[in-house]
Design an enzyme around this catalytic site. Sequence first.
Site, mmCIF file in Angstrom:
data_model
loop_
_atom_site.group_PDB
_atom_site.id
_atom_site.type_symbol
_atom_site.label_atom_id
_atom_site.label_comp_id
_atom_site.label_asym_id
_atom_site.label_seq_id
_atom_site.Cartn_x
_atom_site.Cartn_y
_atom_site.Cartn_z
ATOM 1 N N ASP A 67 12.735 2.278 10.797
ATOM 2 C CA ASP A 67 13.468 1.715 9.636
ATOM 3 C C ASP A 67 14.162 2.379 8.559
ATOM 4 O O ASP A 67 14.171 3.880 8.830
ATOM 5 C CB ASP A 67 12.491 0.757 8.864
ATOM 6 C CG ASP A 67 11.283 1.588 8.461
ATOM 7 O OD1 ASP A 67 11.327 2.871 8.409
ATOM 8 O OD2 ASP A 67 10.145 0.969 8.049
ATOM 9 N N ASN A 136 0.396 -4.109 1.702
ATOM 10 C CA ASN A 136 0.170 -5.531 2.371
ATOM 11 C C ASN A 136 0.005 -5.754 3.666
ATOM 12 O O ASN A 136 0.461 -6.982 4.188
ATOM 13 C CB ASN A 136 1.414 -6.047 1.366
ATOM 14 C CG ASN A 136 2.678 -5.574 2.197
ATOM 15 O OD1 ASN A 136 2.777 -4.768 3.243
ATOM 16 N ND2 ASN A 136 3.779 -5.970 1.716
ATOM 17 N N HIS A 138 2.195 -4.580 5.786
ATOM 18 C CA HIS A 138 3.293 -4.548 6.871
ATOM 19 C C HIS A 138 3.251 -3.215 7.802
ATOM 20 O O HIS A 138 2.772 -2.276 7.427
ATOM 21 C CB HIS A 138 4.432 -4.480 5.836
ATOM 22 C CG HIS A 138 5.055 -3.315 5.108
ATOM 23 N ND1 HIS A 138 5.739 -2.978 3.957
ATOM 24 C CD2 HIS A 138 4.270 -1.918 5.480
ATOM 25 C CE1 HIS A 138 5.749 -1.930 3.559
ATOM 26 N NE2 HIS A 138 5.114 -1.176 4.269
ATOM 27 N N GLU A 143 7.554 -7.453 6.639
ATOM 28 C CA GLU A 143 6.826 -7.731 5.485
ATOM 29 C C GLU A 143 6.059 -9.231 5.711
ATOM 30 O O GLU A 143 6.375 -10.066 6.397
ATOM 31 C CB GLU A 143 7.799 -8.267 4.290
ATOM 32 C CG GLU A 143 8.651 -6.645 3.969
ATOM 33 C CD GLU A 143 7.527 -5.554 3.061
ATOM 34 O OE1 GLU A 143 6.334 -5.904 3.238
ATOM 35 O OE2 GLU A 143 8.382 -4.926 2.553
HETATM 36 P P1 PGA Z 1 2.802 5.227 3.183
HETATM 37 O O1 PGA Z 1 3.451 4.072 3.687
HETATM 38 O O2 PGA Z 1 2.612 6.117 4.500
HETATM 39 O O3 PGA Z 1 3.548 6.087 2.185
HETATM 40 O O4 PGA Z 1 1.440 4.760 2.498
HETATM 41 C C1 PGA Z 1 3.269 3.290 4.702
HETATM 42 C C2 PGA Z 1 4.241 2.019 5.054
HETATM 43 O O5 PGA Z 1 4.217 1.600 3.698
HETATM 44 O O6 PGA Z 1 4.343 1.371 6.107
#
Ligand code: PGA
Length: 240
Positions: A67, A136, A138, A143
């Site tokens: 992404d 959350n 995702h 999302e």
């Molecule tokens: P993080 O993010 O590794 O910074 O916790 C993971 C994500 O949001 O997919």
Amino acid sequence: MRFILTEDYEELSRRAAEIIAAQVREKPACVLGLATGSTPIGAYRELARMYREEGLDFSRARSFNLDEYYPMSPDHPQSYRYFMEKNLFSEINLPREMTAVPSGDTDNPPETCRAYDAAIEDAGGIDLQLLGIGQNGHIGFNEPDDTLYASTHLTPLTEDTIRANARFFSSAAEVPTHAISMGMGSILRARKILLLVSGKNKHEALKNLYHDKIDPHCPATFLKLHPDATVICDSEAYNG
Ligand code: PGA
């Protein structure tokens, strides 16, 4: 879904790097799906060490990132292209022209998204997709919602995600409101999936992976449908 429980972030990072390195050794011209965020940084550091000290060779590999923020210029210090340059690409011998990150500065997002999935397919599909998970649930920027997208798409970010990512910007108001993300199908078509879950704040999301339910309000639960998905978690994520 296979679970590997590790003591701490260091061990999680080492185990992840070993799996990625094994993929590169087994198929030097492999296609890696890569992720940004805090979680994979340790694995990237370990891969860079393996390149320097053990001659792990990425010269025939290629990569597609999950992404990118939208709108976002690739040379912005918070862009995911910049993150990948800093944390991995500048440290290993993966040819730059073989690395792909969705273009956050495109003036035609639908065409960019369509071309991104076509490029993955033309490359023969992703051999190993590395993933982090949001608090959350995702994956990429798929999302939580009543419905999810199969293909690479432009998506608004949830308030939760904007809040979680504000730590990298001077304020939440500066976090881009959208992103271009691989869809659930783009991810699930990878031949292998490797999901990294680290830290107490991921405990609730991780718990959703233990039971048998698949829930679009926790997109990572769709990984249960995949025939070769490995989850590496550390004890903080496991114990909460
Ligand atoms: P993080 O993010 O590794 O910074 O916790 C993971 C994500 O949001 O997919």
